[in-house]
Design an enzyme around this catalytic site. Structure first.
Site, mmCIF file in Angstrom:
data_model
loop_
_atom_site.group_PDB
_atom_site.id
_atom_site.type_symbol
_atom_site.label_atom_id
_atom_site.label_comp_id
_atom_site.label_asym_id
_atom_site.label_seq_id
_atom_site.Cartn_x
_atom_site.Cartn_y
_atom_site.Cartn_z
ATOM 1 N N HIS A 1 -5.567 -3.574 -4.232
ATOM 2 C CA HIS A 1 -4.523 -3.746 -3.215
ATOM 3 C C HIS A 1 -4.751 -2.827 -2.009
ATOM 4 O O HIS A 1 -4.960 -3.274 -0.897
ATOM 5 C CB HIS A 1 -3.145 -3.419 -3.803
ATOM 6 C CG HIS A 1 -2.774 -4.150 -5.047
ATOM 7 N ND1 HIS A 1 -2.467 -5.500 -5.072
ATOM 8 C CD2 HIS A 1 -2.619 -3.706 -6.317
ATOM 9 C CE1 HIS A 1 -2.137 -5.855 -6.307
ATOM 10 N NE2 HIS A 1 -2.215 -4.804 -7.081
HETATM 11 O O1 RIB Z 1 2.072 -3.815 -5.507
HETATM 12 C C1 RIB Z 1 0.894 -3.059 -5.344
HETATM 13 C C2 RIB Z 1 1.201 -1.742 -4.724
HETATM 14 O O2 RIB Z 1 2.071 -1.009 -5.589
HETATM 15 C C3 RIB Z 1 -0.047 -0.847 -4.554
HETATM 16 O O3 RIB Z 1 0.139 0.001 -3.452
HETATM 17 C C4 RIB Z 1 -0.062 -0.046 -5.824
HETATM 18 O O4 RIB Z 1 -0.701 1.230 -5.652
HETATM 19 C C5 RIB Z 1 1.408 0.166 -6.043
HETATM 20 O O5 RIB Z 1 1.823 1.261 -5.235
#
Ligand code: RIB
Ligand code: CA
Length: 312
Positions: free
Chosen positions: A241
């Site tokens: 992500h």
């Molecule tokens: O939904 C994904 C996000 O939530 C990413 O930033 C992961 O590190 C969590 O913080």
């Protein structure tokens, strides 16, 4: 001239890969890391941020602690995804790098007031609490922010912490609503993109085989991080992500998206934290974000691998 950025983060294995990618890229000048409560409580995210800095060898980059809870709600964490430390997957020594004494929100404010207007990009990759709090405390800095490149939200991919909401937005929807309404140019990296940024076994093993300590660390983190998504979605690979935000700064052409209106639901009985993304432009509301929808996956992972290989 390198692009100046502040990374606001809740490490988090994917945060860690994003931070290493930024530190390995001379196009970026990381002015500091600001930890926020999110994946795990602040007491852990700030330690994890310092561990990552020490692992990279870039102890010139200062680490600050920001807010320890959302603006108006109880903290929701994600140990079920990231493990009890938030950085499970490899053992890292207790950091000796000191935490900065200044509050992370004040660091954001002071930096934006000091640096030339329009020269600093904020890269929040956790809940938006610190950013919103900085804007509340010092509205004068809002116009000075070059842009915000954030990981958060979802539209076609729907939610990962509730059926409607993505974690970063869900944890602090009031903060997200204020940031999305701030008028600062936004680049939004939602699950629609990041769920396409899945590691492959070949890529992870190539990271593990890199000389030095950072490549094997990335392999250990992604091996741990993968298990949640594999169990939940049946997908193979860990979704990177947060590194997508840094990759956009380095090679924006890897991504495709649209300038659209995105509102944050804060009152929904079932949909609180939802990013109401007007992808089909039916609302008539003015666009406020570049909302990404697709990524050149192979190009993304080539970029990350080649940059991490530069680290010790
Ligand atoms: O939904 C994904 C996000 O939530 C990413 O930033 C992961 O590190 C969590 O913080
Ligand atoms: Ca994160």
């Amino acid at each position: 001239m390198a692009q100046k950025i502040i990374i606001d983060t809740d490490p988090g294995q994917d945060d860690a890969v994003a931070i290493l990618l930024a530190l390995a890229s001379p196009e970026l000048e990381v002015l500091g890391l600001v930890a926020v409560a999110g994946n795990v409580p602040l007491a852990l995210t700030e330690v994890n941020a310092r561990k990552i800095i020490e692992l990279s060898g870039r102890t010139d980059v200062p680490v600050f602690a920001g807010c320890d809870r959302p603006l108006a709600r109880d903290l929701v964490t994600a140990e079920h995804v990231h493990g009890k430390t938030g950085l499970d997957g490899i053992e890292l020594p207790v950091p000796t790098l000191p935490l900065q004494a200044q509050h992370g929100v004040d660091f954001i404010i002071d930096t934006l007031r000091r640096e030339p207007a329009g020269s600093v990009t904020l890269v929040p990759i956790g809940p938006l609490t610190n950013i919103a709090e900085a804007f509340r405390r010092a509205p004068d800095i809002i116009a000075r922010v070059q842009r915000i490149v954030l990981m958060g939200g979802a539209y076609f991919e729907v939610g990962n912490i509730t059926p409607a909401a993505e974690f970063n937005i869900y944890v602090d929807p009031e903060a997200a609503a204020e940031v999305f309404a701030s008028g600062v140019p936004l680049v939004v990296m939602p699950l629609d993109v990041t769920h396409k940024a899945l590691t492959s076994r070949e890529w992870v093993e190539a990271m593990r085989a890199l000389p030095g300590r950072c490549g094997p660390a990335v392999a250990g983190w992604t091996d741990f991080f993968e298990r949640f998504d594999t169990a939940k979605y049946g997908s193979l690979g860990a979704p990177l992500h947060d590194p997508c935000t840094i990759a956009w700064l380095l090679q924006p052409d890897l991504f495709q998206g649209r300038e659209i209106n995105v509102e944050i639901e804060t009152q929904g009985r079932w949909t609180t934290g939802m990013t109401v993304a007007d992808w089909w432009r039916v609302s008539g509301r003015a666009p406020n974000a570049l909302f990404l929808g697709d990524v050149d996956r192979d190009g993304l992972f080539d970029l990350i691998r080649h940059r991490i290989a530069r680290l010790p």
